[in-house]
Design a protein around this motif. Structure first.
Motif, PDB file in Angstrom:
ATOM      1  N   PRO A   1     -41.822  45.619 -17.522  1.00 29.14           N
ATOM      2  CA  PRO A   1     -42.064  45.421 -16.087  1.00 29.14           C
ATOM      3  C   PRO A   1     -41.137  44.387 -15.449  1.00 29.14           C
ATOM      4  O   PRO A   1     -40.681  44.562 -14.332  1.00 29.14           O
ATOM      5  N   GLY A   2     -40.851  43.324 -16.125  1.00 29.42           N
ATOM      6  CA  GLY A   2     -39.986  42.283 -15.574  1.00 29.42           C
ATOM      7  C   GLY A   2     -38.605  42.801 -15.236  1.00 29.42           C
ATOM      8  O   GLY A   2     -38.021  42.433 -14.217  1.00 29.42           O
ATOM      9  N   LYS A   3     -38.099  43.669 -16.091  1.00 26.69           N
ATOM     10  CA  LYS A   3     -36.771  44.235 -15.848  1.00 26.69           C
ATOM     11  C   LYS A   3     -36.801  45.242 -14.696  1.00 26.69           C
ATOM     12  O   LYS A   3     -35.873  45.314 -13.891  1.00 26.69           O
ATOM     13  N   ALA A   4     -37.882  46.006 -14.597  1.00 27.47           N
ATOM     14  CA  ALA A   4     -37.983  47.026 -13.558  1.00 27.47           C
ATOM     15  C   ALA A   4     -38.073  46.402 -12.168  1.00 27.47           C
ATOM     16  O   ALA A   4     -37.452  46.871 -11.223  1.00 27.47           O
ATOM     17  N   VAL A   5     -38.849  45.333 -12.029  1.00 22.41           N
ATOM     18  CA  VAL A   5     -39.044  44.737 -10.709  1.00 22.41           C
ATOM     19  C   VAL A   5     -37.888  43.842 -10.271  1.00 22.41           C
ATOM     20  O   VAL A   5     -37.813  43.458  -9.107  1.00 22.41           O
ATOM     21  N   SER A   6     -36.994  43.519 -11.150  1.00 22.83           N
ATOM     22  CA  SER A   6     -35.880  42.659 -10.768  1.00 22.83           C
ATOM     23  C   SER A   6     -34.690  43.452 -10.231  1.00 22.83           C
ATOM     24  O   SER A   6     -33.731  42.858  -9.744  1.00 22.83           O
ATOM     25  N   GLY A   7     -34.751  44.762 -10.283  1.00 26.09           N
ATOM     26  CA  GLY A   7     -33.638  45.589  -9.822  1.00 26.09           C
ATOM     27  C   GLY A   7     -33.609  45.758  -8.313  1.00 26.09           C
ATOM     28  O   GLY A   7     -34.609  45.593  -7.612  1.00 26.09           O
ATOM     29  N   LEU A   8     -32.451  46.106  -7.782  1.00 26.15           N
ATOM     30  CA  LEU A   8     -32.251  46.310  -6.348  1.00 26.15           C
ATOM     31  C   LEU A   8     -33.069  47.485  -5.829  1.00 26.15           C
ATOM     32  O   LEU A   8     -33.646  47.416  -4.745  1.00 26.15           O
ATOM     33  N   VAL A   9     -33.164  48.551  -6.617  1.00 27.01           N
ATOM     34  CA  VAL A   9     -33.893  49.736  -6.177  1.00 27.01           C
ATOM     35  C   VAL A   9     -35.367  49.414  -5.964  1.00 27.01           C
ATOM     36  O   VAL A   9     -35.964  49.798  -4.958  1.00 27.01           O
ATOM     37  N   PHE A  10     -35.965  48.684  -6.895  1.00 27.27           N
ATOM     38  CA  PHE A  10     -37.386  48.346  -6.765  1.00 27.27           C
ATOM     39  C   PHE A  10     -37.640  47.455  -5.560  1.00 27.27           C
ATOM     40  O   PHE A  10     -38.552  47.712  -4.776  1.00 27.27           O
ATOM     41  N   SER A  11     -36.853  46.402  -5.409  1.00 29.48           N
ATOM     42  CA  SER A  11     -37.099  45.489  -4.293  1.00 29.48           C
ATOM     43  C   SER A  11     -36.876  46.181  -2.948  1.00 29.48           C
ATOM     44  O   SER A  11     -37.630  45.977  -2.002  1.00 29.48           O
ATOM     45  N   SER A  12     -35.860  47.027  -2.845  1.00 32.81           N
ATOM     46  CA  SER A  12     -35.630  47.770  -1.605  1.00 32.81           C
ATOM     47  C   SER A  12     -36.759  48.754  -1.350  1.00 32.81           C
ATOM     48  O   SER A  12     -37.235  48.899  -0.217  1.00 32.81           O
ATOM     49  N   GLY A  13     -37.191  49.436  -2.386  1.00 40.76           N
ATOM     50  CA  GLY A  13     -38.279  50.401  -2.250  1.00 40.76           C
ATOM     51  C   GLY A  13     -39.585  49.743  -1.850  1.00 40.76           C
ATOM     52  O   GLY A  13     -40.307  50.243  -0.990  1.00 40.76           O
ATOM     53  N   MET A  14     -39.911  48.613  -2.455  1.00 36.67           N
ATOM     54  CA  MET A  14     -41.151  47.926  -2.111  1.00 36.67           C
ATOM     55  C   MET A  14     -41.106  47.368  -0.696  1.00 36.67           C
ATOM     56  O   MET A  14     -42.117  47.368   0.008  1.00 36.67           O
ATOM     57  N   THR A  15     -39.941  46.919  -0.255  1.00 37.55           N
ATOM     58  CA  THR A  15     -39.797  46.473   1.128  1.00 37.55           C
ATOM     59  C   THR A  15     -40.101  47.632   2.069  1.00 37.55           C
ATOM     60  O   THR A  15     -40.825  47.471   3.054  1.00 37.55           O
ATOM     61  N   GLY A  16     -39.576  48.799   1.757  1.00 33.41           N
ATOM     62  CA  GLY A  16     -39.841  49.983   2.577  1.00 33.41           C
ATOM     63  C   GLY A  16     -41.301  50.379   2.567  1.00 33.41           C
ATOM     64  O   GLY A  16     -41.877  50.689   3.611  1.00 33.41           O
ATOM     65  N   VAL A  17     -41.929  50.368   1.397  1.00 30.45           N
ATOM     66  CA  VAL A  17     -43.339  50.755   1.285  1.00 30.45           C
ATOM     67  C   VAL A  17     -44.223  49.810   2.087  1.00 30.45           C
ATOM     68  O   VAL A  17     -45.081  50.239   2.865  1.00 30.45           O
ATOM     69  N   ILE A  18     -44.007  48.517   1.922  1.00 24.93           N
ATOM     70  CA  ILE A  18     -44.820  47.531   2.634  1.00 24.93           C
ATOM     71  C   ILE A  18     -44.605  47.654   4.136  1.00 24.93           C
ATOM     72  O   ILE A  18     -45.555  47.615   4.925  1.00 24.93           O
ATOM     73  N   SER A  19     -43.364  47.827   4.543  1.00 25.02           N
ATOM     74  CA  SER A  19     -43.066  47.950   5.974  1.00 25.02           C
ATOM     75  C   SER A  19     -43.711  49.192   6.565  1.00 25.02           C
ATOM     76  O   SER A  19     -44.336  49.127   7.630  1.00 25.02           O
ATOM     77  N   VAL A  20     -43.559  50.307   5.900  1.00 26.26           N
ATOM     78  CA  VAL A  20     -44.098  51.557   6.425  1.00 26.26           C
ATOM     79  C   VAL A  20     -45.616  51.530   6.467  1.00 26.26           C
ATOM     80  O   VAL A  20     -46.229  51.860   7.481  1.00 26.26           O
ATOM     81  N   PHE A  21     -46.257  51.133   5.375  1.00 20.62           N
ATOM     82  CA  PHE A  21     -47.723  51.102   5.361  1.00 20.62           C
ATOM     83  C   PHE A  21     -48.265  50.089   6.362  1.00 20.62           C
ATOM     84  O   PHE A  21     -49.204  50.373   7.093  1.00 20.62           O
TER      85      PHE A  21
END
Length: 173
Positions: free
Chosen positions: A21-41
């Motif tokens: 999990p630590g490696k997955a959440v530190s990537g650019l794709v995850f952080s960009s995706g979560m920013t989008g999810v939080i913003s949209v919801f």
């Protein structure tokens, strides 16, 4: 629904694929995706709650104004779709109002491109994602937020679609 399926799939991949999990959440794709999810919801819930609470007021105010100037209905469609971030919700909420104040169904169909105003506020998932993934710096949000890279193409496309729709409505109907 799409986001929920994607998040559930990601959860299963993490659980059964034994990913770190630590490696997955530190990537650019995850952080960009979560920013989008939080913003949209967040924005969807906020605008949905607000619009639902004040729908009678909107109908009363818009009805009176649009009876005097029916051509402004396209502008109302555009602005409400920018707040709701949904073409379907905008059509569902406002097209009955257009019919009730006497706007021709052919003209309402011609005004449909106006419900594409979700580009106005740069908070949609696609806009946020494109800005986050752009390494060149050409896709950006401006100093005043509403002067972003999608503004000019969005206005040109929406305006030209409204003009073409109006002329087609005159010819066909």
């Amino acid at each position: 629904m799409i986001q929920m399926v994607m998040l559930a799939t990601a959860c299963f991949i993490m659980l059964f694929g034994k990913a770190k999990p630590g490696k997955a959440v530190s990537g650019l794709v995850f952080s960009s995706g979560m920013t989008g999810v939080i913003s949209v919801f967040g924005i969807s819930w906020l605008t949905g709650s607000f619009f639902q609470a004040y729908t009678p007021v909107f109908f009363e105010v818009f009805s009176e104004l649009l009876q005097q100037m029916p051509f402004l209905f396209a502008l109302v469609l555009f602005l409400i779709s920018a707040v709701l971030f949904s073409q379907g919700a905008t059509v569902t909420a406002l097209m009955p109002l257009g019919l009730s104040i006497g706007i021709s169904p052919a003209i309402l169909v011609a005004m449909f491109p106006a419900v594409s105003g979700y580009f106005l506020i740069p908070a949609g998932a696609s806009i946020i994602g494109c800005i986050a993934f752009d390494r060149t710096g050409t896709t950006k949000i401006g100093k005043y937020v509403v002067n972003h890279s999608y503004m000019l193409p969005g206005f040109v496309t929406t305006a030209s679609s409204l003009v073409v729709g109006y002329f087609l409505a005159q010819i066909v109907f």
